[in-house]
Design a protein around this motif. Sequence first.
Motif, PDB file in Angstrom:
ATOM      1  N   ALA A   1       0.861  -1.184   0.000  1.00 51.89           N
ATOM      2  CA  ALA A   1       0.000   0.000   0.000  1.00 51.89           C
ATOM      3  C   ALA A   1       0.896   1.231   0.000  1.00 51.89           C
ATOM      4  O   ALA A   1       1.780   1.357   0.849  1.00 51.89           O
ATOM      5  N   ILE A   2       0.681   2.106  -0.980  1.00 51.41           N
ATOM      6  CA  ILE A   2       1.438   3.355  -1.058  1.00 51.41           C
ATOM      7  C   ILE A   2       0.430   4.496  -1.056  1.00 51.41           C
ATOM      8  O   ILE A   2      -0.470   4.534  -1.893  1.00 51.41           O
ATOM      9  N   THR A   3       0.579   5.404  -0.103  1.00 57.97           N
ATOM     10  CA  THR A   3      -0.278   6.581  -0.070  1.00 57.97           C
ATOM     11  C   THR A   3       0.540   7.787  -0.517  1.00 57.97           C
ATOM     12  O   THR A   3       1.734   7.881  -0.234  1.00 57.97           O
ATOM     13  N   PHE A   4      -0.127   8.678  -1.219  1.00 57.76           N
ATOM     14  CA  PHE A   4       0.492   9.888  -1.753  1.00 57.76           C
ATOM     15  C   PHE A   4      -0.119  11.083  -1.033  1.00 57.76           C
ATOM     16  O   PHE A   4      -1.344  11.142  -0.855  1.00 57.76           O
ATOM     17  N   GLU A   5       0.724  12.024  -0.651  1.00 54.91           N
ATOM     18  CA  GLU A   5       0.217  13.207   0.037  1.00 54.91           C
ATOM     19  C   GLU A   5      -0.828  13.894  -0.836  1.00 54.91           C
ATOM     20  O   GLU A   5      -0.593  14.147  -2.028  1.00 54.91           O
ATOM     21  N   ALA A   6      -1.984  14.170  -0.243  1.00 56.11           N
ATOM     22  CA  ALA A   6      -3.064  14.841  -0.975  1.00 56.11           C
ATOM     23  C   ALA A   6      -2.538  16.149  -1.557  1.00 56.11           C
ATOM     24  O   ALA A   6      -1.865  16.916  -0.876  1.00 56.11           O
ATOM     25  N   GLY A   7      -2.822  16.376  -2.846  1.00 60.24           N
ATOM     26  CA  GLY A   7      -2.399  17.591  -3.529  1.00 60.24           C
ATOM     27  C   GLY A   7      -1.010  17.527  -4.119  1.00 60.24           C
ATOM     28  O   GLY A   7      -0.617  18.418  -4.880  1.00 60.24           O
ATOM     29  N   SER A   8      -0.248  16.497  -3.807  1.00 63.57           N
ATOM     30  CA  SER A   8       1.119  16.398  -4.327  1.00 63.57           C
ATOM     31  C   SER A   8       1.121  15.907  -5.769  1.00 63.57           C
ATOM     32  O   SER A   8       0.171  15.271  -6.231  1.00 63.57           O
ATOM     33  N   VAL A   9       2.212  16.224  -6.479  1.00 58.86           N
ATOM     34  CA  VAL A   9       2.394  15.800  -7.872  1.00 58.86           C
ATOM     35  C   VAL A   9       3.669  14.969  -7.940  1.00 58.86           C
ATOM     36  O   VAL A   9       4.748  15.453  -7.590  1.00 58.86           O
ATOM     37  N   GLN A  10       3.527  13.743  -8.405  1.00 56.09           N
ATOM     38  CA  GLN A  10       4.680  12.873  -8.606  1.00 56.09           C
ATOM     39  C   GLN A  10       4.924  12.782 -10.116  1.00 56.09           C
ATOM     40  O   GLN A  10       4.024  12.404 -10.864  1.00 56.09           O
TER      41      GLN A  10
ATOM     42  N   SER B   1      -4.664   8.240  -1.536  1.00 51.17           N
ATOM     43  CA  SER B   1      -4.349   9.570  -1.024  1.00 51.17           C
ATOM     44  C   SER B   1      -4.217   9.502   0.496  1.00 51.17           C
ATOM     45  O   SER B   1      -4.862   8.667   1.141  1.00 51.17           O
ATOM     46  N   THR B   2      -3.413  10.405   1.057  1.00 53.27           N
ATOM     47  CA  THR B   2      -3.317  10.475   2.522  1.00 53.27           C
ATOM     48  C   THR B   2      -4.622  10.961   3.143  1.00 53.27           C
ATOM     49  O   THR B   2      -4.879  10.712   4.319  1.00 53.27           O
ATOM     50  N   VAL B   3      -5.441  11.655   2.347  1.00 48.55           N
ATOM     51  CA  VAL B   3      -6.743  12.136   2.807  1.00 48.55           C
ATOM     52  C   VAL B   3      -7.805  11.544   1.866  1.00 48.55           C
ATOM     53  O   VAL B   3      -7.943  11.996   0.727  1.00 48.55           O
ATOM     54  N   PRO B   4      -8.521  10.512   2.294  1.00 43.41           N
ATOM     55  CA  PRO B   4      -9.516   9.907   1.413  1.00 43.41           C
ATOM     56  C   PRO B   4     -10.477  10.962   0.843  1.00 43.41           C
ATOM     57  O   PRO B   4     -10.975  11.824   1.560  1.00 43.41           O
ATOM     58  N   GLY B   5     -10.670  10.901  -0.481  1.00 42.26           N
ATOM     59  CA  GLY B   5     -11.523  11.854  -1.177  1.00 42.26           C
ATOM     60  C   GLY B   5     -10.768  13.054  -1.722  1.00 42.26           C
ATOM     61  O   GLY B   5     -11.285  13.788  -2.551  1.00 42.26           O
ATOM     62  N   SER B   6      -9.538  13.276  -1.266  1.00 41.73           N
ATOM     63  CA  SER B   6      -8.693  14.360  -1.782  1.00 41.73           C
ATOM     64  C   SER B   6      -7.721  13.782  -2.809  1.00 41.73           C
ATOM     65  O   SER B   6      -7.206  12.673  -2.630  1.00 41.73           O
ATOM     66  N   LEU B   7      -7.454  14.535  -3.841  1.00 39.00           N
ATOM     67  CA  LEU B   7      -6.696  14.021  -4.980  1.00 39.00           C
ATOM     68  C   LEU B   7      -5.188  14.087  -4.796  1.00 39.00           C
ATOM     69  O   LEU B   7      -4.661  14.992  -4.158  1.00 39.00           O
TER      70      LEU B   7
END
Length: 159
Positions: A46-55, A79-85
């Motif tokens: 499982a990898i979570t990405f900080e909400a709003g970040s661009v990889q 996302s680190t914040v479910p529902g946030s992109l």
Amino acid sequence: ILSGDWTNNSAFTSGTGTVTFDGNTPSTIRGSTTFHHLSCVTFGKAITFEAGSVQTIEAGATWNFKGNEVGLRRIFLRSTVPGSLWYINPQGGIDLDYLDVQDSVNLRADPLNPENSYNSGNNTNWFTIKKWRYTISGRYMPVATDIYGAIPVDHLTRR
């Protein structure tokens, strides 16, 4: 090779190397980062990405995330914040298989359609091709909603 979290405080320079996520524990990517090669082949990771970040994966490089079909052990991208992109911008090659993706925006001009993968919702420019499988129950279902018990059969048409 990294088994924990990744935090970029604007100091990372991608160079020509590969950042590989490994290990059985979940990992979080914090901060926007430009990677040369980005890889994970740890089944069930499982990898979570900080909400709003661009990889971003650089042109001429590869984004390689591959789960495994045995036991449907996908790689989970959240996302680190479910529902946030969170945003992905793969400018180079892609090699994606057995993923489960949620809350992501693909900034690449071409849609991402990873094989054997699951759309958990709230994704943009992902999963645009509907593929059909014949299931054990005898029904045809799109791959995006058929996560258990599907038997792949090539060249089937929807009934």
